[in-house]
Design an enzyme around this catalytic site. Structure first.
Site, PDB file in Angstrom:
ATOM      1  CG  ASP A  18      -1.977   0.999   1.253  1.00  0.00           C
ATOM      2  OD1 ASP A  18      -1.924   1.919   0.426  1.00  0.00           O
ATOM      3  OD2 ASP A  18      -2.879   0.881   2.108  1.00  0.00           O
ATOM      4  CG  LEU A  19       2.829   3.032  -3.574  1.00  0.00           C
ATOM      5  CD1 LEU A  19       3.230   1.639  -3.176  1.00  0.00           C
ATOM      6  CD2 LEU A  19       2.370   3.071  -4.998  1.00  0.00           C
ATOM      7  CE1 TYR A  60      -3.872   8.799  -7.597  1.00  0.00           C
ATOM      8  CE2 TYR A  60      -5.437  10.596  -7.361  1.00  0.00           C
ATOM      9  CZ  TYR A  60      -5.140   9.334  -7.791  1.00  0.00           C
ATOM     10  OH  TYR A  60      -6.104   8.595  -8.439  1.00  0.00           O
ATOM     11  NE  ARG A  86      -2.161  11.788   4.856  1.00  0.00           N
ATOM     12  CZ  ARG A  86      -2.375  10.594   4.317  1.00  0.00           C
ATOM     13  NH1 ARG A  86      -2.449   9.519   5.094  1.00  0.00           N
ATOM     14  NH2 ARG A  86      -2.488  10.463   3.010  1.00  0.00           N
ATOM     15  CG  ASP A  97      -3.398   3.733  -3.387  1.00  0.00           C
ATOM     16  OD1 ASP A  97      -4.285   2.902  -3.668  1.00  0.00           O
ATOM     17  OD2 ASP A  97      -3.524   4.566  -2.489  1.00  0.00           O
ATOM     18  CD  GLU A  98      -5.153  -0.322  -0.925  1.00  0.00           C
ATOM     19  OE1 GLU A  98      -5.609  -1.475  -0.785  1.00  0.00           O
ATOM     20  OE2 GLU A  98      -5.650   0.687  -0.394  1.00  0.00           O
TER      21      GLU A  98
END
EC number: 2.7.7.7
Length: 452
Positions: free
Chosen positions: A33-34, A38, A70, A125-126
């Site tokens: 999982d990146l 984006y 975040r 992305d996974e």
DNA sequence: TGGGGTTAT
DNA sequence: ATAACCC
């Protein structure tokens, strides 16, 4: 066929010589999982962004953001106004054009396919990879003369001790080493960081990958799987149980994973249908026999655009032309040819949640032929087809209000590999005009626009 | 909620 | 053609 064997070995455990002799039916699966994908791609494109809080914007939404942002309170899918309010220094880049993300996404999948060809994409992305065979090979090669070879890479969920006498532990441990190699390769070759989860099935691997969050990996041992699934606070956090099913389960008084585990199977089957009921109740126990299905090349290409209002045919046509132009470039690059085209709309409705309508039809064969080459020859006839689909859905003599248009190419076929005398030859609709006369009508339920 | 994707019915 | 799921 190789694919069928792999699938059966994975999904149908017991009695089966397909499972390699001496091995149990237990699998080793990794979920990769990146991190904020984006945003990572944008930071690679423009390294000056690396030191700043960065958000990727689509329309009025921040769809993802880097960890700088975040920390300052920006969340995924946050309104741009709220995000700017929370974090005035937030740098925003537009991410409505997915081209570079899509390209990087496939580079990741291809890199993982070098480890093992059994790679299943989930979004951009996974990826899931079935490491069972690779682990078996490493086990055979691993003679007992290297003691340091058996150390786990990354976290172990719950800090559960590894039992080196337990073959399941050993296999998963080797899986964790391969996962670390995958993440190293992603960073060295593509500059991308991400998480990984290693476990005995897709559900558990996916849950495991989310435990330690940016750029870390975690291994789940079988004895800890109940702890993991009970750490979920609500059934909606279970992958495979979506918005609709969650609502229906809540109406039955089911909200925790344990509620679902202990609920009457019979009643659940009556409420949700036997298929969904059995599948999600197994999920609630951490059981998931679904195979890692190699994704291969995409089954469809689509481009969409959303907007506040589109209320005239001319306006719609212009938007459709834009979408189509991008799609033609993509399909040209791919090499295969789509045989079906679809137009999707979303009508404005004040409070009603989300409903799309679509119309599709076969792409006329004379257009398909011209697809590989001169892209402009196909624009006009293709737009004509799309506008017929449009008028089939939207009564243009009446007022209308659309908020989304999307064009999709699907039913992709590799160009003419059919050889004379083979089954394919007789089943493959001809791509050339000269051979095999007659209509290949099959059971296409599509609207044939020529009939209108 | 964007701009994509997949499979099942 | 739609509905569900995933990101």
């Amino acid at each position: 066929m190789k694919r069928a064997e792999a699938g059966e070995a994975g999904s149908w455990p017991v009695h089966d010589q397909v499972v390699p002799a001496g091995s149990s039916s237990s699998r080793v699966i990794v979920h990769v999982d990146l991190d904020c994908f984006y945003a990572q791609v944008e930071m690679i494109s423009n390294p000056e962004l690396k030191s700043k809080p960065l958000g990727v914007q689509q329309k009025y939404l921040v769809v993802t953001c880097n960890y700088e942002a975040r920390k300052l309170g920006v969340k995924k899918l946050m309104n741009v106004r709220d995000a700017k309010e929370k974090c005035p220094q937030l740098v925003l880049v537009n991410g409505e054009d997915l081209t570079r993300y899509r390209e990087m996404s496939y580079k990741v999948t291809e890199l993982l396919e070098e480890f093992s060809p059994v790679v299943e994409r989930l979004g951009f992305d996974e990826n899931f990879v079935d490491l069972t065979e690779m682990v078996e090979k490493r086990l055979e090669q691993l003679q007992s003369d290297e003691p340091s070879a058996l150390t786990v890479s990354g976290h172990v969920y719950g800090n559960q001790p590894i039992n080196l006498h337990d073959i399941l532990h050993i296999r998963l441990l080797i899986g964790s080493q391969i996962a670390a190699e995958m993440r190293e390769a992603m960073y060295n070759q593509l500059g991308l960081t991400g998480c990984a989860g290693v476990a005995s099935n897709k559900l558990l691997a996916k849950l495991a990958s989310g435990i330690f969050k940016p750029n870390q990996q975690t291994l789940l041992l079988p004895e800890s799987s109940q702890d993991l699934i009970h750490s979920l606070n609500h059934i909606k956090e279970m992958p495979g149980i979506g918005y609709k099913t969650t609502k229906r389960l809540e109406a039955l008084g089911i909200s925790s994973v344990r509620d679902l585990q202990t609920f009457s199977s019979k009643i659940l089957e009556k409420e949700l249908g036997i298929s969904v009921a059995q599948r999600i109740q197994k999920l609630s126990f951490g059981e998931d026999n679904s195979p890692v299905t190699p994704s291969g090349p995409p089954q469809s290409f689509s481009e969409e655009d959303s907007f506040k209002k589109c209320s005239s045919e001319v306006e719609a046509k212009n938007k459709i032309e834009e979408l189509l132009a991008s799609l033609l470039n993509r399909v040209c690059q791919d090499g295969r040819k789509p045989h079906t085209i679809r137009l999707i709309i979303r009508r404005y409705s004040s409070e009603k949640h989300y409903s799309r309508e679509s119309r599709q039809c076969p792409i006329p064969s004379h257009i398909i032929q011209k697809l590989g080459i001169g892209n402009y020859d196909v624009m006009t006839p293709m737009v004509d087809v799309l506008m017929k689909l449009f008028r089939n859905m939207v009564n243009v003599k009446m007022p209308f209000h659309l908020t989304l248009l999307s064009v999709c190419f699907c039913n992709l076929k590799a160009l003419n590999t059919a050889k004379k005398g083979t089954i394919d030859y007789y089943l493959t609709p001809s791509l050339s005009t000269t051979s095999r006369s007659g209509k290949h009508s099959f059971k296409m339920k599509d609207t044939h626009m020529e009939d209108f």
